[in-house]
Motif scaffolding. Structure first.
Motif, PDB file in Angstrom:
ATOM      1  N   PHE A  11       0.827  -1.199   0.000  1.00  0.00           N
ATOM      2  CA  PHE A  11       0.000   0.000   0.000  1.00  0.00           C
ATOM      3  C   PHE A  11       0.864   1.253   0.000  1.00  0.00           C
ATOM      4  CE2 PHE A  11      -2.677  -3.244   1.938  1.00  0.00           C
ATOM      5  CZ  PHE A  11      -3.831  -3.104   1.192  1.00  0.00           C
ATOM      6  N   LEU A  12       0.421   2.242  -0.770  1.00  0.00           N
ATOM      7  CA  LEU A  12       1.029   3.559  -0.791  1.00  0.00           C
ATOM      8  C   LEU A  12      -0.005   4.509  -0.198  1.00  0.00           C
ATOM      9  CD1 LEU A  12       3.342   5.445  -1.736  1.00  0.00           C
ATOM     10  CD2 LEU A  12       2.255   5.503  -3.971  1.00  0.00           C
ATOM     11  N   VAL A  13       0.429   5.322   0.763  1.00  0.00           N
ATOM     12  CA  VAL A  13      -0.483   6.200   1.490  1.00  0.00           C
ATOM     13  C   VAL A  13      -0.080   7.649   1.235  1.00  0.00           C
ATOM     14  CG1 VAL A  13      -1.412   6.790   3.758  1.00  0.00           C
ATOM     15  CG2 VAL A  13      -0.774   4.424   3.267  1.00  0.00           C
ATOM     16  N   PHE A  14      -1.057   8.469   0.851  1.00  0.00           N
ATOM     17  CA  PHE A  14      -0.847   9.897   0.639  1.00  0.00           C
ATOM     18  C   PHE A  14      -1.620  10.670   1.703  1.00  0.00           C
ATOM     19  CE2 PHE A  14      -0.370   8.046  -3.589  1.00  0.00           C
ATOM     20  CZ  PHE A  14       0.786   8.664  -4.037  1.00  0.00           C
ATOM     21  N   GLU A  71      -6.741  13.351   6.917  1.00  0.00           N
ATOM     22  CA  GLU A  71      -7.172  12.133   6.232  1.00  0.00           C
ATOM     23  C   GLU A  71      -6.062  11.591   5.347  1.00  0.00           C
ATOM     24  OE1 GLU A  71     -10.905  12.430   4.214  1.00  0.00           O
ATOM     25  OE2 GLU A  71     -11.713  13.761   5.748  1.00  0.00           O
ATOM     26  N   GLU A  72      -6.013  10.270   5.268  1.00  0.00           N
ATOM     27  CA  GLU A  72      -5.035   9.600   4.415  1.00  0.00           C
ATOM     28  C   GLU A  72      -5.756   8.918   3.264  1.00  0.00           C
ATOM     29  OE1 GLU A  72      -1.493   8.447   7.543  1.00  0.00           O
ATOM     30  OE2 GLU A  72      -2.960   6.898   7.036  1.00  0.00           O
ATOM     31  N   ALA A  73      -5.158   8.972   2.096  1.00  0.00           N
ATOM     32  CA  ALA A  73      -5.663   8.270   0.915  1.00  0.00           C
ATOM     33  C   ALA A  73      -4.735   7.085   0.672  1.00  0.00           C
ATOM     34  CB  ALA A  73      -5.687   9.195  -0.290  1.00  0.00           C
ATOM     35  N   LYS A  74      -5.302   5.887   0.756  1.00  0.00           N
ATOM     36  CA  LYS A  74      -4.504   4.662   0.674  1.00  0.00           C
ATOM     37  C   LYS A  74      -4.860   3.914  -0.606  1.00  0.00           C
ATOM     38  CE  LYS A  74      -3.530   0.734   3.709  1.00  0.00           C
ATOM     39  NZ  LYS A  74      -3.900   0.111   4.989  1.00  0.00           N
ATOM     40  N   THR A  75      -3.832   3.427  -1.306  1.00  0.00           N
ATOM     41  CA  THR A  75      -4.060   2.679  -2.536  1.00  0.00           C
ATOM     42  C   THR A  75      -3.161   1.453  -2.578  1.00  0.00           C
ATOM     43  OG1 THR A  75      -4.044   2.767  -4.956  1.00  0.00           O
ATOM     44  CG2 THR A  75      -2.377   4.054  -3.833  1.00  0.00           C
ATOM     45  N   GLU A  76      -3.649   0.416  -3.243  1.00  0.00           N
ATOM     46  CA  GLU A  76      -2.813  -0.765  -3.457  1.00  0.00           C
ATOM     47  C   GLU A  76      -1.726  -0.414  -4.454  1.00  0.00           C
ATOM     48  OE1 GLU A  76      -4.835  -4.344  -4.511  1.00  0.00           O
ATOM     49  OE2 GLU A  76      -6.363  -4.053  -2.974  1.00  0.00           O
ATOM     50  N   ILE A  77      -0.570  -1.035  -4.279  1.00  0.00           N
ATOM     51  CA  ILE A  77       0.561  -0.766  -5.158  1.00  0.00           C
ATOM     52  C   ILE A  77       1.172  -2.085  -5.609  1.00  0.00           C
ATOM     53  CG2 ILE A  77       2.105  -0.537  -3.183  1.00  0.00           C
ATOM     54  CD1 ILE A  77       3.789   1.409  -4.787  1.00  0.00           C
TER      55      ILE A  77
END
Length: 152
Positions: free
Chosen positions: A103-106, A113-119
């Motif tokens: 996961f990459l978290v922005f 708030e954090e935006a999390k995406t699979e990587i």
């Protein structure tokens, strides 16, 4: 007499097979540090190479290559030529595991708030890529962005 010769031949063949086999002995004992996985380096400038929306490749619909994602060593990020993305503003980034990132978290500036995406982190045609999957705002649209690292 013929039977005795055949039995003798079979015994010699059997002895040859038994003595020819040797147990495998590894003379080099692998050290656990010899085969250690190295941490993944995501910092750098990443150029958008391919885009798909809802499973359809839309890479050739416009010039997506102008969108650049700067992942800096100090864990800050900036974007150039904004496109629909997980975040709209610059901020900080992190990964869940430096060796096996899933996961990459922005985290945008000015928000908690954090935006999390699979990587995923494949090598394509000899170049490292990162692939991100996300839905920016509308859950009916899902995007897959594949970035290639720009080597200076």
């Amino acid at each position: 007499m013929n039977l005795k010769i055949q039995i003798t031949i079979y015994i010699f063949i059997l002895l040859g097979l038994v003595t020819a086999c040797d147990t495998f002995k590894d003379e080099i004992t692998p050290d656990s540090t010899t085969y250690a996985e190295v941490p993944k380096s995501l910092d750098g400038i990443w150029q958008l190479k391919t885009v798909s929306r809802n499973g359809t490749d839309i890479t050739h619909a416009m010039d997506f290559s102008r969108f650049l994602l700067h992942l800096n060593k100090d864990n800050t990020y900036t974007m150039e030529n904004y496109l629909p993305f997980l975040v709209k503003k610059n901020g900080k980034w992190k990964i869940d595991d430096p060796i096996f990132p899933f996961f990459l978290v922005f985290k945008q500036e000015g928000t908690d708030e954090e935006a999390k995406t699979e990587i995923s982190y494949p090598i394509v045609k000899g170049k490292r890529r990162i692939t991100l999957s996300f839905s920016p705002g509308c859950v009916g649209n899902s995007y897959v962005y594949s970035f290639e690292k720009i080597e200076k």
